[in-house]
Design an enzyme around this catalytic site. Structure first.
Site, short mmCIF file in Angstrom:
data_model
loop_
_atom_site.label_atom_id
_atom_site.label_comp_id
_atom_site.label_asym_id
_atom_site.label_seq_id
_atom_site.Cartn_x
_atom_site.Cartn_y
_atom_site.Cartn_z
CG HIS A 182 33.82 -50.67 41.81
ND1 HIS A 182 34.62 -51.23 40.84
CD2 HIS A 182 33.85 -49.33 41.58
CE1 HIS A 182 35.11 -50.28 40.06
NE2 HIS A 182 34.65 -49.11 40.48
CG ASP B 40 36.42 -52.47 47.57
OD1 ASP B 40 37.28 -51.64 47.89
OD2 ASP B 40 35.77 -52.40 46.49
CD GLN C 246 34.12 -44.80 47.13
OE1 GLN C 246 34.02 -43.71 47.72
NE2 GLN C 246 34.51 -44.87 45.87
CE LYS D 103 37.95 -45.19 44.32
NZ LYS D 103 37.33 -44.43 43.23
CB CYS E 187 32.35 -49.39 38.24
SG CYS E 187 33.37 -48.71 36.92
#
Length: 418
Positions: free
Chosen positions: A133, A210, A213, A236, A376
């Site tokens: 991202h 990261d 997700q 999210k 992104c």
């Protein structure tokens, strides 16, 4: 309804999410397939936010009146919940930010200002991947520009996986930080954490993952990951916007400098110098996102009660079904892994020569909410020679019927554009 093994009680869960009952466009009930961008919020989270503002609203930490004490208990209680949710060794390793982007920028700036052995400078290297991202690309580009460090990255295979064939060239003795996504937001790829972390540890590099997700969709154990930092965001994972998390190993948080200065992050202040509070407050300058943290705590409670392992199994079944059904659509090409193995619940695709924005607009007229664009993650689109993709992404309240609606909608798109 199509029956799949491993599904949650979708009807019961959907009753917790008021927005999923919304009717749009000539009486069509919304089919929400944009969960990789943000999730919907259950009543339990909405109620927690309302109760906070109606009954407990005050600033935290320094007040001695009852409201301040209640607000502080709720805010710090949310930190306890997040720490348990990710299996952090200490609650003091959990830093609240406003989103994952701020968490990633926080680490980049700490390393730019740090003393040895953590400092990133012109003699060092930074390693990322081509599937990141933008939030995990731009901060490192900025740091490289400011310090003279060399930015390197892993490329992608044709089937949407990381190409680790040159891992010893990308992660070298000069590498100070390796930062990569656990699950791709555009392709859904689940990355091989163990191999990357092992190589980073062999050369003494720090690792930042990261997990934006990943945290909403699967069990997240920061100790098992073996990373030094883990970042994710609340909106999210059924939480409100405006709240993110950075987890970091205690000894690193003690050694690294703060990024933001202001109230609460200090120990003492004079006109000549200041000293800093211990972590996590060292990295939480100013009034924090109090209500948002309370909402995130409620979201953690909600997800934990269902069970992250059960949510992961549900999404795997839905994703496997979606890939099977998408294969039936003529001229459709999935960008990324074409099986449900080692992949998350976000599926990006292109449909013939129809522009993704046109696909998204026609689907919207059918009440189907998807994402269109480069998500992104423009380097991924450049890698596969496409201007953009349409992305359908699923969550714990997604059903086989949602997948069927998407397939019917894509047939309508094909007929519309002839």
């Amino acid at each position: 309804m199509t029956q799949l093994p491993g599904l949650l009680d979708i009807e019961a869960i959907r009753k917790d999410f008021p927005l999923l009952d919304r009717v749009v466009h000539d009486g069509k009930k919304i089919v929400y397939l944009d969960n990789a961008a943000t999730s919907q919020k259950p009543r339990q989270v909405l109620d927690a936010l309302n109760e906070y503002y109606e009954q407990h609203n005050a600033n935290v930490h320094r007040g001695v009146h009852v409201l301040a004490e209640e607000a502080t208990a709720l805010y710090e209680g949310a930190r306890d919940k997040v720490a348990a949710f990710i299996n952090a060794p200490s609650r003091d390793e959990v830093i609240f930010t406003k989103n994952a982007s701020e968490s990633l920028n926080l680490v980049a700036n700490m390393l730019g200002w740090a003393d040895e052995p953590y400092r990133v400078d012109r003699e060092t290297e930074i390693a990322i991947t081509e599937m990141e991202h933008h939030s995990n690309i731009v901060p490192w580009q900025l740091l490289a520009q400011r310090t003279g460090a060399k930015l390197k990255w892993f490329g992608l295979t044709d089937d949407g996986r990381l190409d680790l064939s040159n891992i010893e060239e990308v992660i070298t003795e000069k590498t100070k930080i390796v930062s990569f996504t656990l699950v791709s937001n555009i392709m859904g790829t689940v990355n091989p954490v163990e191999a990357i972390v092992r190589r980073a540890q062999d050369v003494g590099a720090l690792v930042l993952i990261d997990a934006s997700q990943a945290a909403p969709h699967m069990p997240l154990d920061v100790q098992a990951l073996g990373a030094d930092f883990v970042a994710f965001t609340g909106h999210k994972m059924c939480g409100p916007t405006g709240i993110g998390v950075l987890w970091g190993r205690q000894e690193l948080l003690e050694d690294l400098p703060p990024f933001l200065g202001g109230g609460e992050m200090i120990e003492t202040v004079s006109m000549h110098a200041s000293t800093y509070a211990p972590a996590p407050h060292k990295f939480e300058a100013g009034t924090p996102p109090i209500a948002q943290a309370v909402g995130l705590g409620a979201a953690v409670d909600y997800l934990t009660a269902i069970g992250m392992d059960k949510i992961a199994a549900h999404e795997h079944a839905i994703t496997e079904y979606a890939i099977k059904r998408l294969a039936e659509v003529p001229d459709l090409r999935i960008i990324g892994p074409t099986t449900a193995e080692d992949r998350g619940a976000a599926i990006s695709f292109v449909l013939g020569d129809i522009h993704p924005h046109d696909v998204g607009q026609v689907l919207d007229e059918q009440g189907i909410a998807v994402r269109v664009g480069h998500h992104c993650a423009r380097p991924v689109c450049l890698r596969y020679g496409i201007p953009a993709t349409t992305r359908a992404s699923f969550y714990l309240y997604s059903s086989p019927a949602d997948v069927d609606a998407l397939i019917d909608g894509l047939e309508h798109v094909r007929n519309f554009f002839g």
